[in-house]
Enzyme design. Structure first.
Site, PDB file in Angstrom:
ATOM      1  N   GLU A 146     -50.524 -36.290  -8.597  1.00 29.82           N
ATOM      2  CA  GLU A 146     -49.539 -37.225  -9.158  1.00 29.82           C
ATOM      3  C   GLU A 146     -48.197 -37.139  -8.420  1.00 29.82           C
ATOM      4  OE1 GLU A 146     -47.324 -38.526 -13.337  1.00 29.82           O
ATOM      5  OE2 GLU A 146     -48.350 -36.606 -13.214  1.00 29.82           O
ATOM      6  N   LYS A 183     -53.026 -40.157  -9.640  1.00 32.27           N
ATOM      7  CA  LYS A 183     -52.205 -40.747 -10.699  1.00 32.27           C
ATOM      8  C   LYS A 183     -50.901 -41.188 -10.057  1.00 32.27           C
ATOM      9  CE  LYS A 183     -50.143 -39.997 -15.254  1.00 32.27           C
ATOM     10  NZ  LYS A 183     -50.136 -39.199 -16.494  1.00 32.27           N
TER      11      LYS A 183
END
Length: 295
Positions: free
Chosen positions: A176, A213
């Site tokens: 992420e 993500k």
């Protein structure tokens, strides 16, 4: 190690991933949004007890089940805790929801336009604990604030280095590197990030699998090649400060990306609601995010 059933659910299931991983720094804000002011607790133990109660109420609500929620990302204390006398990861999987664990320890100060992850000297021990509790994968966040090619490259290299450590423990990493949606160079950041991730994916072993993500890109469809990449098990999107309505509208323009929302999922929930009202509000949020994730 994660099970084939969990992997199949994540790679092929219809739904989204709930982010219930607010940690020390973001917990007061999460509690305030839930209707609990800071004068309701006097120390960290009391604060974390309240956030655990909040999460327990969410994951035991009738609408929070594996029909539309593929997975849930947990804070370390939540993973170690119990709800209704059961370990939280086990309870989630009983409900058809794949458990993930947030492993990062926060962000360094900004340098070269980015905020790298702080060192994680106890990561191996945490990953072993996650394995013992039936966790499928992990999540770790860093932040890109401006379009510095060297900064973006450094942040992606750090993410993949830690991801390989996680893979060595038999867990699925969610990478992420968040692009700040308020950045004046947001679109350029998105492009630099796409290129840096593609370069790192090309370096990975053929059987390597990761999840991504990412912030919803300013240019719809920019991440299509990442969505289709054979080494990417699933591409999920964070809401990044957008309201649920805004986040869902933008997500719907990016087929192949599914949601992994936190604030946008929980924004209408309040501690003071009775159970029926609470579950109704949660069900409405789940339905809206599910629809946007399956366009």
């Amino acid at each position: 190690m994660y099970t084939p059933e969990m992997l199949d659910k994540i790679e092929n299931g219809s739904g989204f991933i709930a982010a219930l991983d607010q940690s020390g720094g973001s917990t007061p804000r999460a509690l305030k949004g839930f209707g609990i002011e800071s004068d309701a607790y006097s120390n960290d133990d009391e604060m974390f007890a309240l956030i655990h109660e909040m999460r327990s109420r969410i994951i035991t609500s009738p609408s929070f089940n594996g029909d539309k929620v593929l997975g849930a990302i947990l804070f370390e204390r939540t993973m170690d805790g119990e709800t209704n006398g059961k370990a939280v990861p086990a309870l989630l999987w009983e409900r058809g929801i794949v458990p993930f664990l947030k492993v990062d320890k926060g962000l360094e100060d900004e340098s070269d336009g980015v905020q790298m992850m702080k060192p994680m000297p106890e990561l191996d021990a945490l990953l072993e604990r996650g394995n013992s509790r039936g966790v499928f994968g992990t999540k770790m966040r860093s932040v890109i604030n401006s379009a510095s090619q060297s900064g973006v490259t450094a942040i992606v290299e750090q993410q993949f280095a830690v991801a390989n450590q996680i893979i060595d423990h038999g867990l699925m990493p969610i990478i992420e590197p968040e692009v700040n949606i308020k950045s004046d160079t947001r679109a350029e950041c998105d492009s630099l990030l796409r290129d840096a991730i593609m370069a790192e994916l090309d370096k990975q072993d053929a059987d390597c699998k990761v999840m991504l993500k990412l912030s919803i890109p300013e240019q719809a469809g920019l991440y299509n090649d990442l969505v289709k990449h054979p080494k990417v098990s699933r591409m999920v999107a964070l809401s990044g400060g957008f309201s649920r309505q805004e986040a869902c509208e933008q997500l719907a323009q990016n087929p192949g990306m599914i949601a992994s929302f936190s604030r946008a999922l929980l924004e209408d929930l309040r501690q003071q609601m009775d159970d029926e009202t609470f579950d109704g509000a949660l069900a409405e949020a789940i339905d809206q995010i599910y629809a946007a994730s399956n366009c």
